[in-house]
Design an enzyme around this catalytic site. Structure first.
Site, mmCIF file in Angstrom:
data_model
loop_
_atom_site.group_PDB
_atom_site.id
_atom_site.type_symbol
_atom_site.label_atom_id
_atom_site.label_comp_id
_atom_site.label_asym_id
_atom_site.label_seq_id
_atom_site.Cartn_x
_atom_site.Cartn_y
_atom_site.Cartn_z
ATOM 1 C CD GLU A 1 0.493 4.509 -7.472
ATOM 2 O OE1 GLU A 1 -0.425 3.978 -8.149
ATOM 3 O OE2 GLU A 1 0.845 5.694 -7.599
ATOM 4 C CG ASP B 1 -9.484 1.844 -0.969
ATOM 5 O OD1 ASP B 1 -8.487 1.779 -1.706
ATOM 6 O OD2 ASP B 1 -9.445 1.662 0.253
ATOM 7 C CG ASP C 1 -2.288 0.492 0.986
ATOM 8 O OD1 ASP C 1 -2.433 1.327 0.087
ATOM 9 O OD2 ASP C 1 -3.229 0.118 1.721
HETATM 10 C C1 GLA Z 1 -5.954 1.138 1.432
HETATM 11 C C2 GLA Z 1 -6.089 0.121 0.293
HETATM 12 C C3 GLA Z 1 -7.194 -0.847 0.625
HETATM 13 C C4 GLA Z 1 -6.882 -1.571 1.920
HETATM 14 C C5 GLA Z 1 -6.660 -0.566 3.039
HETATM 15 C C6 GLA Z 1 -6.112 -1.199 4.305
HETATM 16 O O1 GLA Z 1 -7.068 1.950 1.536
HETATM 17 O O2 GLA Z 1 -6.328 0.777 -0.912
HETATM 18 O O3 GLA Z 1 -7.385 -1.775 -0.424
HETATM 19 O O4 GLA Z 1 -5.735 -2.367 1.741
HETATM 20 O O5 GLA Z 1 -5.737 0.454 2.665
HETATM 21 O O6 GLA Z 1 -5.910 -0.299 5.349
#
Ligand code: GLA
Length: 401
Positions: A181, A203, A148
Site C-alpha cells: 500500500e 513505485d 496492492d
Molecule cells: C502498483 C504497485 C507496483 C505494481 C503495479 C501493478 O503500482 O506498486 O509494484 O504491482 O501496481 O499494476
C-alpha cells in the site's frame, strides 16, 4: 475482573501474533518479479525461461527463490462462481501447471492481486472475495502473494490487509504475504502480525536521484527511497521487513548507480526481487545480483536495517551490525564528482542505540574486506582511505579478528 481482563488481552495479543504464518521470511525474501520490465506483457514462456535462467546461471544458488507474477495474469472478469480466471492466452496451461513447473526447478511461485475492487492495471481485485481467492491460491500451490492498494476508496488498510492475511491462514497453505500500500498508512506500525513484508514507498523507477516531474504519476528514484527508509529502520527485522520496492539493477542506470542501488538494498535488509529481463542480462548485471558477499550482508541472520551514521556534502556513511559481531559499512557518494574519504575508525563512535550495538575500534580490531573489489583492505587499526566515484559506493565488511 482484573485477571479476566489481563487474560483476555494476553489472548488477543497471542491471536494477533498468530495471524500470519510465522517464520516464512526469517531473512528478506529473494526472487524475481515481472512488473518492472514487463508490466502486463507476461506469459507462461517468459516465466518458464526466467525460472530456467535463475537455475542455470547460479542465481538460485545465490538465493533467488521466488518467481512472482505481478499484475496482468488474469482475465478482466471472474467466472460465474466468482473465481479468478488465469488469462488463457498468456497462460494456456493455467496457473497450477506453471507453479508445478517452478516447483520442479526447486523454486517457489508467487502471484499478485489487490485489496481494492480492481488491480492497478484494471483486472478484478479481491475486495469481497478474500477467502475464495485465498482458497484458489492455496489450490494452485502459490507460495507468495503481493497485495496492492488500487481502487480501495473508503477501505481501511489495516482491516483490509488483516482480512486477507486471515483468509490465507484459513486456506492453510503457508504463503508469504507481501503488503503493497506504498507506505501510505504507515504499515510498519501495524503490519508485522499481518504479513512478512510491506512496501514502504511508492513505485521505484530506474532513476538514481532525479525526480522526473510530469503531470501524471512519477516514479521514485533510488535515493528518494533510501531517504524514506532511513527513518523507519527500527520497524524491520526477521519475518517483518520494510520493502523499498523491487530492484532496477540492469534496467538502464549506470554501472556505479546499479552497484549503489544493490549495495544499499543489501544494507537496508531489503527483499531482493530482481526486476530485469534475465534473458538479456549482461555479465555485469549478473555479477552484481549474485555477489555472494553483498547478498550475505542482506541475508544476515540478525536482520538489522542499516543506520545512516553521517551525511555531509553528498557523502554518507552507513553501518549495519552483523550476526558474527562484524559490521557492513557503505560509503555512499551521491555527488556528481568523485570524493576522497578518510575514515579513522578509532576516532569514531559508531553506536546503534536502537539495537544496542557499538563498533569500538579502539578496543577491538576488525579486518576489512572490500566487497566489490574483493581486496583485503587491512584492519581498523589504521584509518581507511579511498576515493568514491560519483554516484558510486565503497562497500566494506568488517570482521572481528
Ligand atoms: C502498483 C504497485 C507496483 C505494481 C503495479 C501493478 O503500482 O506498486 O509494484 O504491482 O501496481 O499494476
Amino acid at each position: 475482573m482484573k485477571k479476566l481482563t489481563v487474560a483476555l488481552s494476553l489472548l488477543t495479543s497471542v491471536c494477533l501474533h498468530a495471524q500470519k504464518f510465522d517464520g516464512l521470511a526469517l531473512t528478506p525474501p529473494m526472487g524475481w518479479n515481472s512488473w518492472n520490465t514487463f508490466q502486463t506483457k507476461i506469459d507462461e514462456k517468459l516465466v518458464q525461461q526466467t525460472a530456467d535462467i535463475i537455475v542455470s546461471t547460479g542465481m538460485k544458488d545465490a538465493g533467488y527463490t521466488y518467481i512472482v507474477l505481478d499484475d496482468g495474469w488474469m482475465t478482466r472478469d471472474r467466472d460465474k462462481e466468482g473465481n479468478l480466471i488465469p488469462d488463457p492466452e498468456k497462460f494456456p496451461h493455467g496457473i497450477k501447471a506453471l507453479a508445478d513447473y517452478i516447483h520442479s526447478k526447486g523454486l517457489k511461485f508467487g502471484l499478485y492481486n489487490c485489496a481494492g475492487t480492481l488491480t492497478c492495471a484494471g483486472y478484478p481485485g479481491t475486495r469481497g472475495y478474500e477467502y475464495q481467492d485465498a482458497r484458489n491460491y492455496a489450490a494452485w500451490d502459490v507460495d507468495y502473494l503481493k497485495f496492492d492498494w488500487c481502487s480501495s476508496d473508503g477501505q481501511n488498510a489495516k482491516e483490509s490487509y488483516t482480512t486477507m492475511s486471515k483468509a490465507l491462514k484459513k486456506a492453510g497453505r503457508p504463503i508469504i504475504f507481501s503488503l503493497c500500500e506504498w507506505g501510505q498508512n504507515k504499515p510498519w506500525e501495524w503490519a508485522a502480525p499481518v504479513g512478512q513484508l510491506w512496501r514502504a514507498t511508492g513505485d521505484i523507477g530506474a532513476i538514481y536521484d532525479t525526480v522526473k516531474k510530469t503531470n501524471g504519476w512519477n516514479p521514485l528514484s533510488v535515493m528518494n527511497i533510501v531517504d524514506i527508509e532511513a527513518d523507519i529502520r527500527k520497524y524491520a527485522g526477521p519475518d517483518h521487513w520494510n520493502d523499498p520496492d523491487m530492484l532496477e539493477v540492469g534496467n538502464g542506470m549506470k554501472l556505479g548507480e546499479d552497484r549503489t542501488h544493490f549495495s544499499m538494498w543489501c544494507m537496508l535488509a531489503a527483499p531482493l526481487m530482481m526486476g530485469n529481463d534475465l534473458r538479456k542480462m549482461t555479465e555485469q548485471t549478473h555479477n552484481i545480483l549474485t555477489d555472494k558477499d553483498a547478498v550475505a550482508i542482506d541475508q544476515d541472520a540478525l536482520g538489522i536495517q542499516a543506520l545512516r551514521y553521517s551525511k555531509s556534502g553528498g557523502l554518507e556513511t552507513w553501518f549495519k551490525p552483523l550476526s558474527d559481531g562484524g559490521w557492513a559499512v557503505c560509503f555512499l557518494n551521491r555527488a556528481n564528482n568523485a570524493q576522497k574519504i578518510t575514515f579513522n575508525w578509532k576516532g569514531e563512535n559508531v553506536v546503534d542505540d536502537i539495537y544496542k550495538k557499538q563498533l569500538n575500534a579502539a578496543s577491538t580490531t576488525y579486518s576489512i574486506k572490500n566487497i566489490w573489489t574483493k581486496k583485503d583492505e587491512g584492519t581498523t587499526a589504521k584509518a581507511f582511505e579511498g576515493e568514491v566515484p560519483a554516484h558510486d559506493v565503497i562497500f566494506l565488511r568488517l570482521s572481528k579478528k
